[in-house]
Structures are given as C-alpha cells and as structure tokens.
Write a protein that holds these residues in place. Structure first.
Motif, short mmCIF file in Angstrom:
data_model
loop_
_atom_site.label_atom_id
_atom_site.label_comp_id
_atom_site.label_asym_id
_atom_site.label_seq_id
_atom_site.Cartn_x
_atom_site.Cartn_y
_atom_site.Cartn_z
N ALA A 114 -12.46 9.25 13.49
CA ALA A 114 -13.64 9.21 14.35
C ALA A 114 -14.89 9.16 13.48
O ALA A 114 -14.95 9.81 12.43
CB ALA A 114 -13.69 10.43 15.27
N GLN A 115 -15.88 8.40 13.91
CA GLN A 115 -17.15 8.29 13.21
C GLN A 115 -18.27 8.79 14.11
O GLN A 115 -18.29 8.48 15.30
CB GLN A 115 -17.43 6.85 12.79
N ALA A 116 -19.21 9.52 13.52
CA ALA A 116 -20.34 10.06 14.27
C ALA A 116 -21.50 10.29 13.33
O ALA A 116 -21.35 10.26 12.10
CB ALA A 116 -19.95 11.36 14.99
N GLU A 117 -22.67 10.52 13.91
CA GLU A 117 -23.85 10.77 13.09
C GLU A 117 -23.85 12.17 12.50
O GLU A 117 -24.56 12.43 11.53
CB GLU A 117 -25.11 10.57 13.95
N GLN A 118 -23.06 13.08 13.08
CA GLN A 118 -22.96 14.45 12.59
C GLN A 118 -21.53 14.73 12.15
O GLN A 118 -20.57 14.33 12.83
CB GLN A 118 -23.37 15.45 13.67
N PRO A 119 -21.33 15.38 11.01
CA PRO A 119 -19.96 15.66 10.55
C PRO A 119 -19.14 16.47 11.54
O PRO A 119 -17.96 16.20 11.75
CB PRO A 119 -20.19 16.41 9.24
N SER A 120 -19.75 17.48 12.15
CA SER A 120 -19.00 18.31 13.10
C SER A 120 -18.58 17.53 14.33
O SER A 120 -17.51 17.77 14.90
CB SER A 120 -19.86 19.52 13.50
N LYS A 121 -19.40 16.59 14.75
CA LYS A 121 -19.06 15.77 15.91
C LYS A 121 -17.88 14.86 15.60
O LYS A 121 -17.00 14.66 16.46
CB LYS A 121 -20.26 14.95 16.34
N ALA A 122 -17.82 14.32 14.40
CA ALA A 122 -16.69 13.48 14.01
C ALA A 122 -15.39 14.29 13.99
O ALA A 122 -14.34 13.80 14.42
CB ALA A 122 -16.96 12.86 12.63
N VAL A 123 -15.46 15.53 13.51
CA VAL A 123 -14.27 16.39 13.50
C VAL A 123 -13.81 16.70 14.92
O VAL A 123 -12.61 16.66 15.24
CB VAL A 123 -14.57 17.69 12.72
N THR A 155 -10.78 17.45 8.58
CA THR A 155 -11.67 18.28 7.76
C THR A 155 -13.10 17.75 7.84
O THR A 155 -13.32 16.54 8.04
CB THR A 155 -11.20 18.26 6.29
N LYS A 156 -14.04 18.63 7.71
CA LYS A 156 -15.44 18.26 7.83
C LYS A 156 -15.87 17.40 6.64
O LYS A 156 -15.75 17.81 5.49
CB LYS A 156 -16.31 19.51 7.90
N PRO A 157 -16.37 16.18 6.88
CA PRO A 157 -16.78 15.32 5.76
C PRO A 157 -18.05 15.85 5.10
O PRO A 157 -18.91 16.44 5.75
CB PRO A 157 -17.00 13.96 6.43
N ILE A 158 -18.15 15.62 3.82
CA ILE A 158 -19.32 16.08 3.06
C ILE A 158 -20.23 14.92 2.64
O ILE A 158 -21.35 15.15 2.19
CB ILE A 158 -18.88 16.86 1.81
N ALA A 159 -19.75 13.69 2.80
CA ALA A 159 -20.54 12.52 2.41
C ALA A 159 -20.40 11.46 3.47
O ALA A 159 -19.33 11.31 4.06
CB ALA A 159 -20.09 11.98 1.05
N PRO A 160 -21.45 10.71 3.75
CA PRO A 160 -21.36 9.66 4.77
C PRO A 160 -20.53 8.48 4.27
O PRO A 160 -20.41 8.23 3.07
CB PRO A 160 -22.83 9.26 4.99
N VAL A 161 -19.96 7.77 5.22
CA VAL A 161 -19.18 6.57 4.89
C VAL A 161 -20.03 5.31 4.99
O VAL A 161 -19.61 4.24 4.52
CB VAL A 161 -17.96 6.46 5.82
N SER A 162 -21.19 5.38 5.60
CA SER A 162 -22.06 4.22 5.70
C SER A 162 -22.70 3.96 4.34
O SER A 162 -22.91 4.87 3.53
CB SER A 162 -23.16 4.46 6.74
N PRO A 163 -23.01 2.70 4.01
CA PRO A 163 -23.58 2.37 2.70
C PRO A 163 -24.96 2.98 2.51
O PRO A 163 -25.77 3.04 3.45
CB PRO A 163 -23.64 0.84 2.70
N SER A 164 -25.23 3.44 1.31
CA SER A 164 -26.53 4.02 0.99
C SER A 164 -27.56 2.91 0.79
O SER A 164 -27.25 1.72 0.75
CB SER A 164 -26.42 4.87 -0.28
N ALA A 165 -28.82 3.34 0.62
CA ALA A 165 -29.91 2.37 0.43
C ALA A 165 -29.74 1.54 -0.85
O ALA A 165 -29.92 0.32 -0.82
CB ALA A 165 -31.26 3.09 0.44
N PRO A 166 -29.40 2.14 -2.01
CA PRO A 166 -29.19 1.30 -3.21
C PRO A 166 -28.04 0.31 -3.04
O PRO A 166 -28.14 -0.85 -3.48
CB PRO A 166 -28.89 2.33 -4.31
N LEU A 167 -26.95 0.75 -2.41
CA LEU A 167 -25.83 -0.17 -2.21
C LEU A 167 -26.21 -1.29 -1.25
O LEU A 167 -25.86 -2.46 -1.46
CB LEU A 167 -24.62 0.60 -1.69
N SER A 168 -26.94 -0.96 -0.19
CA SER A 168 -27.39 -2.00 0.74
C SER A 168 -28.34 -2.98 0.05
O SER A 168 -28.30 -4.18 0.31
CB SER A 168 -28.08 -1.35 1.94
#
Length: 227
Positions: A114-123, A155-168
C-alpha cells in the motif's frame, strides 16, 4: 563631407545562437522541470504485508498455490467488501487505487503493498487488506479446502519511495538532452530542404518575362544577272 563611420552588421552566427545552444538549453530546461516536480510533489510511502495460503486437513497441497493466485487477483475486491476500509480509515476508491497484490509462481504467498502520503496510513492499509483476506478465507475454508494465514505484518517505512528532487532533476535533464538531440537531428534536414527550394527559385525564369528574341536569318544579297 560626411564623416559618419559606416555601420557594420554582425554576422548571422553572432546575431543568433548557433545549433550548439539547443542541447544545453534542453538539458537545463528538463532539469528545472524535473527538479520542480520532485520538490512540489508530495512524497509517497510504501508498506508491505505478507500472507500465505495453507491447505486444510485432507486437502491437496498443490491447491494452495492455485488459490494463492486467485486470492491475489481479487485481494482489493475482498478488502472493499470486507472491513478493510474501517480498519485502514480510507475509502474504497483509495484502497483500489493505492493497494496492489502480487503473487509468487513458486510459493503460495501473497504480498500486499500500500502507498500513502503518511507512513502510518500505508501500514494500516496493507494490514487491513491482509486481515480482510484472512477473515474471508476462514469463512469459505469448508468449500475451498485452504485458508489464508498472516505471515508478516507491515513495518513502518522510514523513507519515501517517490523520487526525490535531485533524482527528478537528473531524469528531467536526461529527457531534455534526448529531446534536444532529436531536434538537432531533424533541424539540418529542414534547413537543407529550404536551401534547395531557394536555389530552385533563383535559377528558374521569372514569370511574365518576355522570351528571348531569336535573330532573323540573314537575307542573301541580290546579284544582277549578266546580259
């Protein structure tokens, strides 16, 4: 006597940027657009929960693999009809859009991501869908001969899976460079075609001009006959 110095015109190559400026300009534009998109887009977090399909007593163990494939295809539908919306605190459309289930061809295991804007919501969404599968399988275990068991909670994610600004920005720069290179490859063909058309217009005779005069044949001189 006029002492004003003559005005000299700059060459065309100095008045306008050359072809070499297209590629760096495209790279910079792509990097700016990609970096802006990565900086403005809300980061997305992903959490994964695992369930496994086990055969009941006096059931064919090979049937568990087939039922795992079936449960993986209808995981979001079962979650929507069950109580996963209540457990996750989201709507049915959010579950269908943000949750995906994947199966393994070798083991009767299903991964629910599951993907969400908040880590707890994804869990909450991943565990909610897994719990819905477990409850649904227990209700129909008598007819299917298998049941779904929770294998690993999300488990609660600690890093986003979306690309960061430098990678974009890097991806945008690569895309801009590719488009700029294609523009450089297409531009010489158009310039050459315009040059050939201009040359043909210059060499062709202008319309409405009178044809060239053809000289008349010379008249033979009259010689008097001898008496």
């Amino acid at each position: 006597m006029n002492t004003t110095p003559p005005r000299t015109s700059l060459p065309a190559a100095l008045r306008r940027p050359g072809r070499w400026a297209v590629l760096p300009a495209a790279v910079l534009a792509g990097a700016a657009l990609g970096g802006g998109y990565g900086a403005l887009k809300t980061p997305q977090y992903a959490a994964t929960s695992y369930v496994i399909v086990v055969p009941a007593e006096k059931s064919d163990p090979a049937a568990a693999l087939g039922f795992a494939q079936a449960y993986g295809r209808v995981a979001t539908d079962i979650a929507v009809t069950g109580d996963a919306q209540v457990w996750a605190g989201v709507t049915a459309d959010t579950l269908r859009r943000s949750v995906r289930a994947e199966t393994s061809p070798d083991a009767p295991m299903i991964s629910i991501t599951a993907q969400a804007e908040q880590p707890s919501k994804a869990v909450s969404m991943a565990d909610g869908v897994a719990r819905a599968l477990v409850l649904n399988s227990s209700h129909v275990a008598g007819s299917t001969g298998v049941k779904v068991v929770q294998f690993s909670r999300a488990t609660k994610p600690i890093a986003p899976v979306s690309p960061s600004a430098p990678l974009s920005a890097l991806v945008g720069a690569c895309a801009g460079g590719l488009l700029g290179g294609l523009a450089l490859l297409v531009r010489p063909k158009r310039a050459a075609s315009r040059g050939e058309a201009r040359h043909s217009r210059q060499t062709a005779a202008p319309a409405g001009s009178a044809p060239a005069a053809v000289p008349a044949p010379a008249t033979a001189a009259h010689q008097p006959e001898a008496v």
